[in-house]
Design an enzyme around this catalytic site. Structure first.
Site, PDB file in Angstrom:
ATOM      1  N   ASP A  49       0.900  -1.138  -0.026  1.00 58.37           N
ATOM      2  CA  ASP A  49      -0.063  -0.052  -0.125  1.00 58.37           C
ATOM      3  C   ASP A  49       0.831   1.161   0.087  1.00 58.37           C
ATOM      4  O   ASP A  49       1.259   1.693   1.012  1.00 58.37           O
ATOM      5  CB  ASP A  49      -0.888  -0.232   1.344  1.00 58.37           C
ATOM      6  CG  ASP A  49      -1.842   1.048   1.232  1.00 58.37           C
ATOM      7  OD1 ASP A  49      -1.826   1.993   0.355  1.00 58.37           O
ATOM      8  OD2 ASP A  49      -2.461   1.199   2.286  1.00 58.37           O
ATOM      9  N   HIS A  73      -3.878   1.427   5.595  1.00 58.08           N
ATOM     10  CA  HIS A  73      -5.079   2.113   5.824  1.00 58.08           C
ATOM     11  C   HIS A  73      -6.195   1.130   5.581  1.00 58.08           C
ATOM     12  O   HIS A  73      -5.902  -0.160   4.918  1.00 58.08           O
ATOM     13  CB  HIS A  73      -5.101   3.257   4.967  1.00 58.08           C
ATOM     14  CG  HIS A  73      -5.668   3.179   3.342  1.00 58.08           C
ATOM     15  ND1 HIS A  73      -4.826   2.558   2.595  1.00 58.08           N
ATOM     16  CD2 HIS A  73      -6.888   3.355   2.834  1.00 58.08           C
ATOM     17  CE1 HIS A  73      -5.387   2.224   1.221  1.00 58.08           C
ATOM     18  NE2 HIS A  73      -6.776   2.878   1.621  1.00 58.08           N
ATOM     19  N   LYS A 128      -0.992  -7.268  15.393  1.00 53.45           N
ATOM     20  CA  LYS A 128      -0.531  -6.629  16.586  1.00 53.45           C
ATOM     21  C   LYS A 128       0.943  -6.686  16.510  1.00 53.45           C
ATOM     22  O   LYS A 128       1.399  -7.469  15.596  1.00 53.45           O
ATOM     23  CB  LYS A 128      -1.260  -6.955  17.985  1.00 53.45           C
ATOM     24  CG  LYS A 128      -0.918  -8.682  18.146  1.00 53.45           C
ATOM     25  CD  LYS A 128      -1.589  -8.761  19.362  1.00 53.45           C
ATOM     26  CE  LYS A 128      -1.419 -10.490  19.630  1.00 53.45           C
ATOM     27  NZ  LYS A 128      -1.801 -10.731  21.172  1.00 53.45           N
ATOM     28  N   ARG A 142       0.036 -15.034  16.201  1.00 55.63           N
ATOM     29  CA  ARG A 142       0.210 -14.947  17.736  1.00 55.63           C
ATOM     30  C   ARG A 142       1.825 -15.660  17.632  1.00 55.63           C
ATOM     31  O   ARG A 142       2.219 -16.342  16.773  1.00 55.63           O
ATOM     32  CB  ARG A 142      -0.636 -15.797  18.417  1.00 55.63           C
ATOM     33  CG  ARG A 142      -0.781 -17.206  18.282  1.00 55.63           C
ATOM     34  CD  ARG A 142      -1.843 -18.018  19.017  1.00 55.63           C
ATOM     35  NE  ARG A 142      -1.684 -19.481  18.659  1.00 55.63           N
ATOM     36  CZ  ARG A 142      -1.148 -20.396  19.284  1.00 55.63           C
ATOM     37  NH1 ARG A 142       0.129 -19.915  20.118  1.00 55.63           N
ATOM     38  NH2 ARG A 142      -1.170 -21.782  19.027  1.00 55.63           N
TER      39      ARG A 142
END
Length: 242
Positions: A49, A73, A128, A142
Site C-alpha cells: 500500500d 489504511h 498486533k 500469535r
C-alpha cells in the site's frame, strides 16, 4: 497533469515488470523506507500500500514473499458514512525490523511493528506488534515460540527430513541418491573446510543468497556425518539394485 500521471504510470509498470532491485528502488522513490539486502517476490504477487508510502519502514535483510500484503489504511468508514453520516479516516504505520522472513500469503495491517530476527509463518495475518526474536503464525498471528527455540527444533527436524529425502529418492527413482540431489542438505555431510571436495553442490550460493554466512560457516561448521556415504548409511539407503 495528465502527462505527469502517464509518466508515473509508465515508471510504475516498468518497475513492476523488472521486479527485484528495480522495483525496490521504485518503492524508495515513492517514499517507502527499505534497508539493505532485501528481496521481494515478483511485484504482481504482492500488494504494498503506497497510498501513504511514508508510513512503511522496512529494515535490512528482509524477505517479502509471494502473496504478501502490507496495508497502511482501510476504508471501514464506508459503513460509518452510510450509517452515521460521518467520515473517519483510518491509517497507521507499518514497521518491519531487520532479518525478517515472511512465508507466503502473509498480511500485515496498519499500526503494526515487527521486531528484528522474526519469522512470519505461511498465511499469517499480523494485527498486533511482534517482539524481537519471535516466530509467529495463525489468524490472527500469535507468537508460537522464540527464534532460539525454533532454531533448536529445526536442527533436529532438518536432519530427519534430509534422511527421509534420501529414502524417497531411492523409492521414487529406484536408484542410489547422488550428491547433486542434496543442494540444501549438504550441511550434514560437508564440513566448512571440505567444500572443495564437492564442486557439484551450490554451497557458496546457498550460504550467500538472502543473507551471508559463508565466511563464518567455512571456519566453524562441522558436519554431523564424516562424508556422503556415511550420510546415506544413516538413511539406510542401499546400493542400486542389480
Amino acid at each position: 497533469m495528465l502527462l505527469s500521471r502517464i509518466i508515473r504510470s509508465i515508471k510504475r509498470r516498468y518497475a513492476e515488470y523488472k521486479g527485484g532491485e528495480v522495483y525496490i528502488n521504485y518503492l524508495r522513490t515513492q517514499g517507502v523506507r527499505i534497508g539493505k539486502n532485501c528481496t521481494i517476490a515478483p511485484p504482481k504477487t504482492v500488494q504494498i500500500d503506497i497510498s501513504r508510502p511514508y508510513l512503511i519502514e522496512i529494515g535490512d535483510q528482509v524477505r517479502l514473499n509471494r502473496g504478501l500484503t502490507l496495508m497502511t489504511h482501510d476504508f471501514t468508514t464506508l459503513v460509518f458514512k452510510n450509517l452515521y453520516g460521518e467520515f473517519l479516516p483510518s491509517s497507521g504505520k507499518i514497521k518491519i525490523g531487520n532479518n525478517v522472513y515472511f512465508g507466503r500469503n502473509c498480511t500485515v495491517l496498519k499500526g503494526v511493528t515487527i521486531g528484528d530476527n522474526c519469522i512470519i509463518g505461511f498465511g499469517a495475518i499480523v494485527m498486533k506488534d511482534v517482539p524481537d526474536n519471535s516466530v509467529v503464525a495463525g489468524i490472527p498471528a500469535r507468537v508460537i515460540c522464540s527464534i532460539d527455540e525454533y532454531f533448536e527444533k529445526r536442527k533436529k527436524k532438518s536432519l530427519e527430513e534430509s534422511l527421509e529425502l534420501a529414502r524417497e529418492i531411492k523409492k521414487v527413482y529406484g536408484r542410489k541418491p547422488r550428491i547433486e540431489d542434496f543442494k540444501e542438505e549438504f550441511v550434514f555431510f560437508v564440513s566448512g573446510d571440505e567444500i572443495d571436495k564437492y564442486p557439484e553442490l551450490p554451497i557458496k550460493r546457498q550460504l550467500t543468497y538472502m543473507g551471508n554466512c559463508y565466511d563464518r560457516w567455512l571456519h566453524s561448521h562441522k558436519a554431523l556425518f564424516q562424508d556422503f556415504n556415511a550420510f546415506l548409511d544413516a538413511a539406510q539407503v542401499t546400493d542400486d539394485e542389480k
